[in-house]
Design a protein around this motif. Structure first.
Motif, PDB file in Angstrom:
ATOM      1  N   PRO A 255       0.827  -1.217   0.000  1.00  0.00           N
ATOM      2  CA  PRO A 255       0.000   0.000   0.000  1.00  0.00           C
ATOM      3  C   PRO A 255       0.859   1.264   0.000  1.00  0.00           C
ATOM      4  CG  PRO A 255      -0.122  -1.117   2.131  1.00  0.00           C
ATOM      5  CD  PRO A 255       0.640  -2.027   1.215  1.00  0.00           C
TER       6      PRO A 255
ATOM      7  N   GLU B  77       5.360   1.206   4.285  1.00  0.00           N
ATOM      8  CA  GLU B  77       4.785  -0.026   4.848  1.00  0.00           C
ATOM      9  C   GLU B  77       5.618  -1.241   4.416  1.00  0.00           C
ATOM     10  OE1 GLU B  77       2.660  -0.823   7.032  1.00  0.00           O
ATOM     11  OE2 GLU B  77       2.221  -2.926   6.561  1.00  0.00           O
TER      12      GLU B  77
ATOM     13  N   ASP C 283      -2.924  -4.595   1.087  1.00  0.00           N
ATOM     14  CA  ASP C 283      -3.087  -3.738   2.255  1.00  0.00           C
ATOM     15  C   ASP C 283      -3.535  -4.631   3.410  1.00  0.00           C
ATOM     16  OD1 ASP C 283      -3.418  -1.688   3.958  1.00  0.00           O
ATOM     17  OD2 ASP C 283      -4.950  -0.631   2.808  1.00  0.00           O
TER      18      ASP C 283
END
Ligand code: 5GP
Length: 223
Positions: free
Chosen positions: A129, A133, A173
């Protein structure tokens, strides 16, 4: 006669640490018939990794021999000094049996598979995402030194720049929806018109139709 068409070659690529393995494992839990290609690597095993399950761990000399003998469908030096490759035979045998098989390989490997297998391969890119991250996931995994982590992030940037070349992109995600998306790609690929996969079914149905319709055609022509 079987309804079986030729198997799907699902190539799942994307940066190290993005969660490709987790998504593939999730799909295989729901579709245990899908096979997983076990790669060869010159990387040493990490704690807990099993020979023949996670990888075939081979020496550089053994890897050279496998390349020279044409035993690899594709291979790449994914990180400096570390080579990874897909054994050719299990892939070809699975596809010939009409079984679906998943390859979890890097971006260079995905391009090689496209060159060798053409439209028959379904290329999926798993994206993070955000880049921050991705860094966090890789760091949390705690399997690499700072230097190795940096190398993986540089490679990740390079891989992301090729995202346009893939048939499908899945943003990982959250695991559940991303797994469902990968499953949807597999299911859609099974019904897709690619590389003549449905020719055998078409020919069989037409032959059956001809056999079934012949008597009525004969009655019509004699009437
Ligand atoms: P790891 O060392 O974390 O297990 O894997 C590093 C990277 O190598 C992963 O991004 C993975 O996709 C890639 N990789 C694993 N097996 C193969 C393979 O057989 N061929 C290619 N080209 N890449 C692979």
């Amino acid at each position: 006669m079987s309804l079986q068409h030729s198997g799907i070659l699902l190539v799942v690529s994307g940066p190290s640490g993005v969660g490709k393995g987790t998504l593939i494992a999730g799909v295989r839990r729901r579709h245990p018939e899908v096979r997983l290609s076990v790669s060869c690597t010159t990387r040493p095993p990490r704690p807990g990794e099993q020979e023949g399950v996670d990888y075939f761990f081979v020496s550089a000399e053994e890897f050279d021999r496998l390349c020279a003998q044409g035993c690899l469908l594709e291979w790449a030096e994914v990180y400096p000094g570390l080579r990874y490759g897909t054994p050719r035979k299990p892939v070809e045998e699975a596809l010939a049996r009409g079984e679906d098989i998943v390859l979890e390989i890097d971006d260079q490997g995905a391009h090689s598979v496209r060159r060798v297998m053409g439209e028959r391969a379904v290329l999926v890119f798993v994206a993070p995402p955000s880049f921050a991250e991705l860094r966090r996931r890789l760091a949390d995994r705690n399997t690499e030194s700072d230097e190795q982590l940096q190398a993986r992030l540089i490679t990740a940037r390079q891989e992301i720049s090729h995202l346009d070349d893939y048939d499908h992109v899945i943003v990982n995600d959250q695991i559940e929806p991303a797994t469902a998306e990968l499953e949807a790609v597999l299911v859609a690929a099974r019904s897709a018109q690619r590389a003549g996969r449905w020719q055998a079914l078409r020919d069989r149905l037409l032959a059956e139709a001809d056999a079934l319709l012949r008597p009525s055609a004969e009655v019509a022509s004699s009437g």
